[in-house]
Design an enzyme around this catalytic site. Structure first.
Site, PDB file in Angstrom:
ATOM      1  N   ASP A  83       3.913 -26.602 -26.285  1.00 14.92           N
ATOM      2  CA  ASP A  83       4.547 -25.286 -25.796  1.00 14.92           C
ATOM      3  C   ASP A  83       5.772 -24.872 -26.398  1.00 14.92           C
ATOM      4  O   ASP A  83       6.849 -25.695 -25.826  1.00 14.92           O
ATOM      5  CB  ASP A  83       4.582 -25.189 -24.025  1.00 14.92           C
ATOM      6  CG  ASP A  83       4.977 -24.087 -23.395  1.00 14.92           C
ATOM      7  OD1 ASP A  83       5.132 -23.079 -24.106  1.00 14.92           O
ATOM      8  OD2 ASP A  83       5.379 -24.371 -22.332  1.00 14.92           O
ATOM      9  N   GLY A 101       7.369 -22.438 -25.804  1.00 14.18           N
ATOM     10  CA  GLY A 101       8.273 -21.622 -24.782  1.00 14.18           C
ATOM     11  C   GLY A 101       8.749 -22.267 -23.651  1.00 14.18           C
ATOM     12  O   GLY A 101       9.176 -21.933 -22.645  1.00 14.18           O
ATOM     13  N   GLY A 105       6.256 -20.755 -13.377  1.00 15.72           N
ATOM     14  CA  GLY A 105       5.909 -19.715 -12.514  1.00 15.72           C
ATOM     15  C   GLY A 105       4.834 -19.832 -11.894  1.00 15.72           C
ATOM     16  O   GLY A 105       4.518 -19.066 -10.679  1.00 15.72           O
ATOM     17  N   SER A 106       3.862 -20.558 -12.214  1.00 15.79           N
ATOM     18  CA  SER A 106       2.647 -21.104 -11.730  1.00 15.79           C
ATOM     19  C   SER A 106       2.385 -22.230 -10.826  1.00 15.79           C
ATOM     20  O   SER A 106       1.648 -22.585 -10.335  1.00 15.79           O
ATOM     21  CB  SER A 106       1.411 -20.947 -12.698  1.00 15.79           C
ATOM     22  OG  SER A 106       1.633 -21.876 -13.449  1.00 15.79           O
ATOM     23  N   ASP A 135       5.861 -17.702 -28.264  1.00 19.78           N
ATOM     24  CA  ASP A 135       5.314 -18.741 -27.243  1.00 19.78           C
ATOM     25  C   ASP A 135       4.036 -19.290 -27.331  1.00 19.78           C
ATOM     26  O   ASP A 135       3.145 -18.558 -26.914  1.00 19.78           O
ATOM     27  CB  ASP A 135       5.712 -17.984 -25.662  1.00 19.78           C
ATOM     28  CG  ASP A 135       5.683 -19.099 -24.763  1.00 19.78           C
ATOM     29  OD1 ASP A 135       5.055 -20.099 -24.869  1.00 19.78           O
ATOM     30  OD2 ASP A 135       5.672 -18.590 -23.364  1.00 19.78           O
ATOM     31  N   THR A 192      -0.665 -16.680 -23.064  1.00 21.41           N
ATOM     32  CA  THR A 192      -1.769 -16.138 -23.699  1.00 21.41           C
ATOM     33  C   THR A 192      -1.283 -14.727 -24.222  1.00 21.41           C
ATOM     34  O   THR A 192      -1.426 -14.117 -25.230  1.00 21.41           O
ATOM     35  CB  THR A 192      -2.854 -15.756 -22.721  1.00 21.41           C
ATOM     36  OG1 THR A 192      -3.015 -17.131 -22.285  1.00 21.41           O
ATOM     37  CG2 THR A 192      -4.192 -15.097 -23.322  1.00 21.41           C
TER      38      THR A 192
END
Length: 430
Positions: free
Chosen positions: A106, A108, A153-154, A301, A305
């Site tokens: 990742d 990001g 965020g999730s 990032d 997606t």
């Protein structure tokens, strides 16, 4: 302690990757690089999941949700795609003796964490259970600090700040700082992925730790201060996990791209945090959209997606697509367009314009009304407004795998910059 400034977010990638054969280890000038195969993930087709995915990207970068880390060589690491475009991962070994895991790669985020056997919430009720790190079986494991929470965020992860020997792509860091997770509500583990390896800069690390890749660079283990990433485009396969590309540490794989790498430095004055680029313009069906420099800072990032953009640009982009419709309700900020449309969209961060394949722009089928015909949800969505006051260097655009599958990407630490190159026939083997 809770960490949640522009917190990293787990965002499922909605990609369409092809099954390609990765070239054998090169014998060219880049043979001193370690090339790491990437596994691929599953194309998401469940429309109901889209609002949560978009919100996860928004929250990752501090926006309001709408619906609610010298060996004078390089290493090539295989990247694995789990569940056909649901998550990209690479294999790491942690501890003494080493225990092997797949972790999401990742750019990001910057923290490295792995789920442990002490985690009571890390065994999913469905999907492929992820292997868990047993700290008691590693003679080199050390506890560094007390409990830390990292918010995505999730969801979030809670664990113990730790150190241990980490090996990735043949490179080893003896005392890598990471979070030994004891609690999480992230769905990432359902894909058999045990954690995340953040490939951003230390400035956004909740652990306040040097990321693995940066530690390799700081200790002169890399031939060059770069990472290169190639993501394949999935077309069709019955396999749950399969090859999805290559991550190269310390170099590039010249079999995967052609021509020069077009490097663009980070925006002037930017402190390296995310891998930032300045969006110059987009072209949509022949119509040019000029991006104002104050609203054009983009994060590149691999952990996301979609492509997120400011409201006014999203409206302008989809306004140039005949038959497009703004979605409402929980899908607010997303757009649908006739599936029969051959989208033509390109973006420039400098002198070269990069075309985004039509295959990557459609992320799900969506029917707005009974007589509207076949509509597809587009991969460019409204990122919205920052939850906190914006600065001129905060990311206002997010370019995830929808874009990155169309280029060969190179992340350079000195000077801090990102480069893109045209994929070769090997790289475009879909």
């Amino acid at each position: 302690m809770i960490f949640s400034p522009r917190t990293p977010v787990i965002a499922l990638t909605v990609a369409t990757l092809s099954l390609c054969v990765i070239a054998a280890p090169p014998t060219r000038a880049d043979s001193d690089a370690l090339h790491i195969p990437i596994a691929r993930r599953n194309r998401l087709t469940i429309v109901d999941d889209l609002p949560a995915i978009a919100d996860a990207v928004r929250m990752r970068y501090g926006y309001s949700p709408k619906s609610m880390t010298k060996r004078s060589q390089t290493a090539q690491v295989q990247v694995t795609d789990h569940g056909r475009d649901s998550a990209y991962s690479g294999a790491v070994s942690i501890g003494t003796p080493g225990q092997d895991f797949n972790v999401q790669l990742d750019t990001g985020s910057s923290d490295f964490w792995v789920a442990t056997t002490q985690c009571t919430t890390c065994t999913p009720v469905a999907g492929t259970p992820a292997p868990l790190f047993d700290t008691s079986k590693s003679s080199s494991y050390k506890v560094i600090n007390s409990s830390l929470q990292i918010n995505y965020g999730s969801g979030s992860v809670v664990g113990i700040v730790s150190q241990d020997t980490v090996t990735f792509g043949g490179f080893t860091v003896p005392q890598q700082t990471f979070l030994a997770v004891t609690e999480t509500n992230l769905s990432l583990l359902t894909f058999g992925i045990s954690g995340i390896m953040g490939l951003g800069f230390e400035a956004i690390s909740g652990l306040n730790a040097t990321p693995f890749w940066a530690e390799l660079n700081d200790t002169n283990q890399l031939s060059a201060p770069i990472m290169s990433i190639y993501l394949q485009r999935y077309i069709a396969s019955a396999q749950y996990s399969e090859s999805g590309g290559t991550l190269t540490l310390g170099g590039t794989d010249t079999s995967l791209y052609t021509g020069d790498i077009d490097y663009n430095d980070m925006p002037s004055g930017a402190v390296p945090s995310y891998w930032l680029q300045e969006v110059k313009n987009l072209t949509v069906h022949g119509s040019e959209i000029i991006v104002n420099s104050t609203n054009g800072v983009a994060a590149i990032d691999t952990g996301t997606t979609l492509i997120g953009a400011p409201t006014n640009y999203v409206e302008e982009i989809w306004g140039a697509v005949p038959g497009s419709e703004a979605l409402t309700g929980e899908y607010q900020g997303m757009y649908a367009y006739p599936c029969s449309t051959d989208l033509s969209i390109s973006v420039s961060f400098g002198g070269i314009s990069w075309q985004i394949s039509n295959a990557d722009m459609s992320i799900a089928d969506f029917t707005t009304t009974e007589d509207s015909g076949s509509m597809c949800v587009g991969a460019i969505f409204d990122l919205g407004s920052l939850a906190e006051p914006n600065t001129s260097l905060a990311p206002t655009w997010i370019f995830g795998d929808t874009f990155l599958k169309n280029v060969y990407s190179v992340f350079r630490a000195d000077p801090p910059s990102v480069g893109f190159a045209q994929l070769s026939s090997t790289g475009m083997c879909d």
